[in-house]
Motif scaffolding. Sequence first.
Motif, mmCIF file in Angstrom:
data_model
loop_
_atom_site.group_PDB
_atom_site.id
_atom_site.type_symbol
_atom_site.label_atom_id
_atom_site.label_comp_id
_atom_site.label_asym_id
_atom_site.label_seq_id
_atom_site.Cartn_x
_atom_site.Cartn_y
_atom_site.Cartn_z
ATOM 1 N N GLY A 54 24.810 -14.626 28.489
ATOM 2 C CA GLY A 54 23.520 -14.548 27.822
ATOM 3 C C GLY A 54 22.773 -13.287 28.204
ATOM 4 O O GLY A 54 23.322 -12.355 28.777
ATOM 5 N N LEU A 55 21.504 -13.282 27.878
ATOM 6 C CA LEU A 55 20.646 -12.129 28.140
ATOM 7 C C LEU A 55 19.922 -12.351 29.459
ATOM 8 O O LEU A 55 19.161 -13.303 29.609
ATOM 9 C CB LEU A 55 19.647 -11.964 27.002
ATOM 10 N N TYR A 78 16.705 -6.162 29.112
ATOM 11 C CA TYR A 78 17.644 -7.249 29.339
ATOM 12 C C TYR A 78 19.048 -6.675 29.470
ATOM 13 O O TYR A 78 19.376 -5.659 28.856
ATOM 14 C CB TYR A 78 17.636 -8.249 28.172
ATOM 15 N N TYR A 130 10.422 -4.864 27.696
ATOM 16 C CA TYR A 130 11.396 -5.529 28.549
ATOM 17 C C TYR A 130 12.743 -4.825 28.509
ATOM 18 O O TYR A 130 13.109 -4.198 27.506
ATOM 19 C CB TYR A 130 11.628 -6.973 28.049
ATOM 20 N N TYR A 137 10.320 -5.890 33.363
ATOM 21 C CA TYR A 137 9.444 -5.612 32.235
ATOM 22 C C TYR A 137 8.244 -4.836 32.728
ATOM 23 O O TYR A 137 7.947 -4.796 33.927
ATOM 24 C CB TYR A 137 9.031 -6.902 31.518
ATOM 25 N N LEU A 165 17.164 -11.190 32.081
ATOM 26 C CA LEU A 165 15.970 -10.367 32.214
ATOM 27 C C LEU A 165 16.080 -9.511 33.470
ATOM 28 O O LEU A 165 16.246 -10.019 34.571
ATOM 29 C CB LEU A 165 14.728 -11.257 32.296
ATOM 30 N N GLN A 222 23.198 -7.739 29.148
ATOM 31 C CA GLN A 222 24.132 -8.733 28.631
ATOM 32 C C GLN A 222 25.542 -8.335 29.016
ATOM 33 O O GLN A 222 26.058 -7.313 28.552
ATOM 34 C CB GLN A 222 24.025 -8.859 27.113
ATOM 35 N N PHE A 255 19.521 -4.189 26.535
ATOM 36 C CA PHE A 255 18.623 -4.339 25.399
ATOM 37 C C PHE A 255 17.190 -4.059 25.815
ATOM 38 O O PHE A 255 16.697 -4.587 26.814
ATOM 39 C CB PHE A 255 18.681 -5.766 24.847
#
Lengths: 112, 111
Positions: free
Chosen positions: A42-43, A35, A33, A48, A45, A37, A88
Amino acid sequence: GEDVEQSLFLSVREGDSSVINCTYTDSSSTYLYWYKQEPGAGLQLLTYIFSNMDMKQDQRLTVLLNKKDKHLSLRIADTQTGDSAIYFCAENTDTGRRALTFGSGTRLQVQP
Amino acid sequence: EPEVTQTPSHQVTQMGQEVILRCVPISNHLYFYWYRQILGQKVEFLVSFYNNEISEKSEIFDDQFSVERPDGSNFTLKIRSTKLEDSAMYFCATRKGNEQFFGPGTRLTVL
């Protein structure tokens, strides 16, 4: 145990392509995945990829997976200042808890 | 678009106090998670929850931590006696299929 590694920082100029790299150690990783930020948020998406694929494209985002080398990359085409964030990489397996193992994040700075 | 929400956004507490962090999952998601991120470190898995019970937990999730879904909507993380090292961002996530969606996080500061 599982480990996911990323470089810490990337700086690009607006309009250029960005490539963020990630390596992982768990050969049983099934899903990988990306992500995003943004500061104070928040994270989110982004995308993926399933481990039996080697590429996935979604608008400006291209994910490349080299399963043999356990290397994942995220390419952002035509990078914009709004893409500045921490990215991330994360992985999980298809069994058990499905919890994500994260990398330390790559801070992308886009210069105008 | 449905989102995971978390309250409070910031919690300051004294060492030894109990805190409860709250999450409202996306309504048709069945798998719930708590993660934490200590400042400057990786996001770490704490616990997963399915069908009203813990399905797995990490080494971090010791007896000081507990989770529950008391009313069918809120999903809570309780820390019974906070320590300085519990200071972190705590993220709730919910999963449907292969996608995990994260809330905005609660920043916990233990003084």
